[in-house]
Write a protein that holds these residues in place. Structure first.
Motif, mmCIF file in Angstrom:
data_model
loop_
_atom_site.group_PDB
_atom_site.id
_atom_site.type_symbol
_atom_site.label_atom_id
_atom_site.label_comp_id
_atom_site.label_asym_id
_atom_site.label_seq_id
_atom_site.Cartn_x
_atom_site.Cartn_y
_atom_site.Cartn_z
ATOM 1 N N TYR A 6 0.830 -1.195 0.000
ATOM 2 C CA TYR A 6 0.000 0.000 0.000
ATOM 3 C C TYR A 6 0.868 1.250 0.000
ATOM 4 O O TYR A 6 2.000 1.236 0.475
ATOM 5 N N ASP A 7 0.310 2.298 -0.566
ATOM 6 C CA ASP A 7 0.970 3.590 -0.590
ATOM 7 C C ASP A 7 -0.069 4.632 -0.209
ATOM 8 O O ASP A 7 -1.082 4.785 -0.909
ATOM 9 N N ILE A 8 0.157 5.297 0.910
ATOM 10 C CA ILE A 8 -0.754 6.361 1.321
ATOM 11 C C ILE A 8 -0.437 7.579 0.458
ATOM 12 O O ILE A 8 0.569 8.248 0.653
ATOM 13 N N VAL A 9 -1.298 7.834 -0.517
ATOM 14 C CA VAL A 9 -1.103 8.910 -1.484
ATOM 15 C C VAL A 9 -1.361 10.261 -0.822
ATOM 16 O O VAL A 9 -0.626 11.222 -1.045
ATOM 17 N N GLU A 10 -2.417 10.314 0.012
ATOM 18 C CA GLU A 10 -2.765 11.560 0.696
ATOM 19 C C GLU A 10 -3.460 11.248 2.011
ATOM 20 O O GLU A 10 -4.402 10.461 2.038
ATOM 21 N N GLU A 11 -2.979 11.841 3.090
ATOM 22 C CA GLU A 11 -3.634 11.722 4.393
ATOM 23 C C GLU A 11 -4.683 12.827 4.477
ATOM 24 O O GLU A 11 -4.349 14.002 4.550
ATOM 25 N N LEU A 12 -5.960 12.436 4.440
ATOM 26 C CA LEU A 12 -7.045 13.422 4.379
ATOM 27 C C LEU A 12 -7.476 13.915 5.753
ATOM 28 O O LEU A 12 -7.923 15.052 5.881
ATOM 29 N N GLY A 13 -7.378 13.059 6.770
ATOM 30 C CA GLY A 13 -7.741 13.518 8.105
ATOM 31 C C GLY A 13 -7.906 12.400 9.103
ATOM 32 O O GLY A 13 -8.116 11.247 8.750
ATOM 33 N N THR A 14 -7.791 12.771 10.375
ATOM 34 C CA THR A 14 -7.967 11.849 11.495
ATOM 35 C C THR A 14 -9.334 12.079 12.108
ATOM 36 O O THR A 14 -9.713 13.213 12.391
ATOM 37 N N LYS A 24 -8.127 6.533 13.812
ATOM 38 C CA LYS A 24 -9.062 6.200 12.735
ATOM 39 C C LYS A 24 -8.921 7.327 11.723
ATOM 40 O O LYS A 24 -9.133 8.494 12.060
ATOM 41 N N GLU A 25 -8.528 6.967 10.489
ATOM 42 C CA GLU A 25 -8.184 7.976 9.496
ATOM 43 C C GLU A 25 -8.909 7.749 8.169
ATOM 44 O O GLU A 25 -9.209 6.624 7.799
ATOM 45 N N LEU A 26 -9.133 8.853 7.476
ATOM 46 C CA LEU A 26 -9.581 8.808 6.087
ATOM 47 C C LEU A 26 -8.389 9.203 5.230
ATOM 48 O O LEU A 26 -7.813 10.295 5.414
ATOM 49 N N ASN A 27 -7.977 8.296 4.353
ATOM 50 C CA ASN A 27 -6.818 8.517 3.495
ATOM 51 C C ASN A 27 -7.147 8.132 2.063
ATOM 52 O O ASN A 27 -8.093 7.392 1.807
ATOM 53 N N LEU A 28 -6.328 8.584 1.154
ATOM 54 C CA LEU A 28 -6.370 8.149 -0.235
ATOM 55 C C LEU A 28 -5.211 7.173 -0.387
ATOM 56 O O LEU A 28 -4.043 7.552 -0.202
ATOM 57 N N ILE A 29 -5.524 5.895 -0.667
ATOM 58 C CA ILE A 29 -4.511 4.840 -0.654
ATOM 59 C C ILE A 29 -4.537 4.049 -1.953
ATOM 60 O O ILE A 29 -5.601 3.696 -2.465
ATOM 61 N N SER A 30 -3.344 3.746 -2.447
ATOM 62 C CA SER A 30 -3.183 2.844 -3.584
ATOM 63 C C SER A 30 -2.828 1.473 -3.016
ATOM 64 O O SER A 30 -1.812 1.322 -2.338
ATOM 65 N N TRP A 31 -3.684 0.480 -3.261
ATOM 66 C CA TRP A 31 -3.454 -0.886 -2.788
ATOM 67 C C TRP A 31 -2.885 -1.714 -3.928
ATOM 68 O O TRP A 31 -3.446 -1.751 -5.022
ATOM 69 N N ASN A 32 -1.756 -2.369 -3.683
ATOM 70 C CA ASN A 32 -1.112 -3.245 -4.670
ATOM 71 C C ASN A 32 -0.916 -2.552 -6.019
ATOM 72 O O ASN A 32 -1.192 -3.115 -7.073
ATOM 73 N N ASN A 33 -0.447 -1.308 -5.958
ATOM 74 C CA ASN A 33 -0.133 -0.504 -7.154
ATOM 75 C C ASN A 33 -1.338 -0.249 -8.054
ATOM 76 O O ASN A 33 -1.190 -0.010 -9.247
ATOM 77 N N ARG A 34 -2.543 -0.296 -7.493
ATOM 78 C CA ARG A 34 -3.758 0.008 -8.263
ATOM 79 C C ARG A 34 -4.124 1.470 -8.065
ATOM 80 O O ARG A 34 -3.519 2.184 -7.274
ATOM 81 N N GLN A 35 -5.168 1.899 -8.790
ATOM 82 C CA GLN A 35 -5.652 3.272 -8.659
ATOM 83 C C GLN A 35 -6.027 3.546 -7.203
ATOM 84 O O GLN A 35 -6.647 2.712 -6.536
ATOM 85 N N ALA A 36 -5.664 4.715 -6.709
ATOM 86 C CA ALA A 36 -5.936 5.086 -5.324
ATOM 87 C C ALA A 36 -7.436 5.205 -5.077
ATOM 88 O O ALA A 36 -8.185 5.660 -5.945
ATOM 89 N N LYS A 37 -7.848 4.769 -3.877
ATOM 90 C CA LYS A 37 -9.239 4.877 -3.442
ATOM 91 C C LYS A 37 -9.274 5.471 -2.046
ATOM 92 O O LYS A 37 -8.271 5.483 -1.336
#
Length: 73
Positions: A6-14, A24-37
């Motif tokens: 996983y790659d945390i693309v953007e930390e949106l907030g705690t 407990k966080e809301l982040n934009l994450i790329s899992w297994n090099n896929r498009q971030a969700k």
């Protein structure tokens, strides 16, 4: 079991934090090099461990936002 990358693309907030430092966080994450969700889950300090969570596409997050806006808190 295959390693999960996983790659945390953007930390949106705690949303919250426990006395042990987990958040407990809301982040934009790329899992297994896929498009971030968008991802909502618990993380240990330094993000080395994670709890179970939920991953949402942009469309799903928009639908959730609309539902939450209807709730009278």
């Amino acid at each position: 079991m295959a390693e999960i990358k996983y790659d945390i693309v953007e930390e949106l907030g705690t949303i919250s934090q426990t006395s042990t430092g987990w958040t407990k966080e809301l982040n934009l994450i790329s899992w297994n090099n896929r498009q971030a969700k968008f991802d909502l889950r618990d993380w240990s300090p330094e993000h080395e461990k994670m709890g179970k969570g939920i991953t949402l596409s942009s469309e799903e997050l928009k639908a959730l936002k609309e539902l939450l806006n209807k709730i009278d808190l």
